[in-house]
Design an enzyme around this catalytic site. Structure first.
Site, PDB file in Angstrom:
ATOM      1  N   ASN A 210       0.842  -1.191   0.000  1.00 33.69           N
ATOM      2  CA  ASN A 210       0.000   0.000   0.000  1.00 33.69           C
ATOM      3  C   ASN A 210       0.878   1.242   0.000  1.00 33.69           C
ATOM      4  O   ASN A 210       2.104   1.148  -0.049  1.00 33.69           O
ATOM      5  CB  ASN A 210      -0.953  -0.007   1.204  1.00 33.69           C
ATOM      6  CG  ASN A 210      -0.214  -0.118   2.516  1.00 33.69           C
ATOM      7  OD1 ASN A 210       0.532   0.777   2.910  1.00 33.69           O
ATOM      8  ND2 ASN A 210      -0.401  -1.249   3.203  1.00 33.69           N
ATOM      9  N   ILE A 309      -2.876  -8.165  13.709  1.00 35.93           N
ATOM     10  CA  ILE A 309      -1.814  -7.858  14.663  1.00 35.93           C
ATOM     11  C   ILE A 309      -2.353  -7.094  15.863  1.00 35.93           C
ATOM     12  O   ILE A 309      -2.099  -7.441  17.022  1.00 35.93           O
ATOM     13  CB  ILE A 309      -0.694  -7.056  13.972  1.00 35.93           C
ATOM     14  CG1 ILE A 309      -0.054  -7.888  12.857  1.00 35.93           C
ATOM     15  CG2 ILE A 309       0.358  -6.602  14.988  1.00 35.93           C
ATOM     16  CD1 ILE A 309       0.939  -7.116  12.016  1.00 35.93           C
ATOM     17  N   PHE A 325      -4.756   2.858  14.660  1.00 33.32           N
ATOM     18  CA  PHE A 325      -4.977   3.872  13.628  1.00 33.32           C
ATOM     19  C   PHE A 325      -6.015   3.339  12.651  1.00 33.32           C
ATOM     20  O   PHE A 325      -6.002   2.146  12.311  1.00 33.32           O
ATOM     21  CB  PHE A 325      -3.683   4.180  12.875  1.00 33.32           C
ATOM     22  CG  PHE A 325      -2.891   5.316  13.455  1.00 33.32           C
ATOM     23  CD1 PHE A 325      -2.736   6.499  12.757  1.00 33.32           C
ATOM     24  CD2 PHE A 325      -2.313   5.199  14.705  1.00 33.32           C
ATOM     25  CE1 PHE A 325      -2.015   7.552  13.296  1.00 33.32           C
ATOM     26  CE2 PHE A 325      -1.580   6.235  15.253  1.00 33.32           C
ATOM     27  CZ  PHE A 325      -1.426   7.427  14.543  1.00 33.32           C
ATOM     28  N   LYS A 343     -11.649  -4.376  18.132  1.00 32.31           N
ATOM     29  CA  LYS A 343     -10.276  -4.787  18.455  1.00 32.31           C
ATOM     30  C   LYS A 343      -9.913  -4.537  19.922  1.00 32.31           C
ATOM     31  O   LYS A 343      -8.765  -4.711  20.315  1.00 32.31           O
ATOM     32  CB  LYS A 343      -9.285  -4.060  17.528  1.00 32.31           C
ATOM     33  CG  LYS A 343      -9.451  -4.425  16.062  1.00 32.31           C
ATOM     34  CD  LYS A 343      -8.424  -3.703  15.200  1.00 32.31           C
ATOM     35  CE  LYS A 343      -8.686  -3.931  13.715  1.00 32.31           C
ATOM     36  NZ  LYS A 343      -8.432  -5.324  13.323  1.00 32.31           N
TER      37      LYS A 343
END
Length: 402
Positions: A210, A309, A325, A343
């Protein structure tokens, strides 16, 4: 003094005889790795030439608010956003008075009003002018607003008087400027930061990735060191120098990044600024895939999910205070809030990467931080270095409250 490395300093030069010291100050700041842009008042130009400061800073000196060429790009706003610190040396009694009253009648005072960066003044004037009640009232008002004063010192003056009012020497001012970047907010804490993109191989030649440059994550690592933290930076492939006093671990794929992060645990705080690939090819070809000249069909890749992660680290028994983020191109706050919840994060930093001025590879950013109570705190557009220091201060405060 390594704290000045790669810092952006706008040096304002007021109209006083001490302006001759500004030339040496530019040298001292640059010797420590700072980038310096000089803004001069009309009075400052009477004491030292712009050409001198241009030669020493390596950049054209900014002089006039209504400069047609500069203002075509809103030059005073660009300077205000660019700065990590605005340092005015010398700061005359007149300049202090105008700043205290919020007057913006020249380029320098306009930059001061427009910037979100820390502001510091190095007063320089006759001892009677410094002692005057009006000057002292202005000093108190400026300090109440968070503006730092470096000095003045005491000694003989150009007019022949002896007393308070001398501008500090260049070395003293350079050290004081460095102290602006030493907060101690995270002293004794271990901070783990991820940065940059990941790369997922298709074959030995091609990969999926990316546009992340890693600049925001590296700026956060630098700001965390300034705040006293021990920093481990796990970075995907980027072309950035390692910040001073940061332990850097280079990785390539998402699985590499997860393994490196787990090896670096435990930590007190986790900031996951990396742009991690959600998917990878199920099979990596052992040789370069060749185009079939007889077929007009495309290449079909079977993709599988990469490990998450951030969710993995935030779900550990020794879970750190976790900040994620969310780089989005639409529905920014909605998607960021969902990611915060899914998360199990403490904070999430929402970043609109569809905006070319603050997206991937840009030098500036503007973000919104969302907490568990869905309260939003916005940080307006500024350099990534300045945004990073604001974020580190905000995260440190929330960590202490947790």
């Amino acid at each position: 003094m390594q704290r000045l490395y790669r810092k952006r300093i706008v040096l304002g030069v007021g109209g006083g005889i001490a302006a001759y010291k500004s030339a040496e100050l530019v040298r001292r700041l640059r010797d420590q790795g700072a980038e310096v842009r000089v803004v001069m008042t009309s009075g400052g130009r009477e004491f030292i030439t712009p050409l001198t400061l241009q030669a020493l800073s390596g950049h054209p000196v900014h002089l006039d608010l209504l400069d047609t060429a500069a203002e075509a790009a809103m030059g005073h706003i660009e300077l205000a956003r660019w700065a990590d610190l605005v340092l005015i040396a010398p700061a005359t009694a007149d300049l202090m008075a105008r700043l205290a009253q919020g007057v913006a009648n020249d380029l320098l005072t306009t930059v001061v009003l427009a910037t979100n960066a820390p502001i510091a003044l190095a007063p320089a004037m006759n001892q009677a002018m410094w002692a005057d009640p009006a000057t002292q009232a202005n000093r108190q008002l400026l300090e109440q607003r968070g503006i730092r004063l470096f000095g003045p010192g005491s000694g003989s003056q150009a007019c022949g008087d002896i007393g308070m009012g001398r501008m500090l020497e260049a070395d003293e001012l350079a050290h004081a400027a460095a102290d602006c970047f030493d907060t101690g907010l995270l002293t004794g804490l271990h901070l783990l930061i991820t940065a940059g993109p990941t790369q997922e191989n298709i074959d030995p030649v091609r990969y999926i990735t990316n546009h992340s440059s890693g600049k925001m994550g590296f700026a956060l690592a630098e700001a965390a060191v300034e705040a006293g933290a021990r920093v481990t930076l796990v970075s995907g492939p980027v072309f950035l120098p390692t910040p001073d006093r940061v332990q850097r671990i280079d990785v390539v794929s998402a699985r590499d990044m997860l393994a490196a992060c787990e090896a670096a645990m435990p930590c007190d705080l986790l900031i996951a600024a990396a742009a991690v690939a959600d998917y990878r090819p199920e099979v990596v070809a052992p040789h370069k895939l060749k185009k079939d000249p007889t077929s007009g069909e495309g290449l079909l890749l079977q993709m599988v999910r990469n490990p998450d992660i951030l969710a993995t680290l935030a779900g550990r028994e020794d879970r750190p205070f976790s900040v994620g983020f969310a780089a989005e191109t639409e529905n920014l706050l909605e998607y960021a809030t969902r990611k915060l919840r899914d998360k199990n994060l403490d904070l999430i930093v929402a970043n609109d990467v569809a905006n070319p001025g603050i997206g991937f590879n840009s030098e500036e950013n503007a973000v919104t931080v969302i907490d568990r109570q869905q309260r939003e705190t916005r940080f307006s557009q500024a350099s990534k270095g300045h945004i990073a220091r604001q974020l580190i201060a905000f995260i440190a405060d929330r960590y202490r409250q947790a």
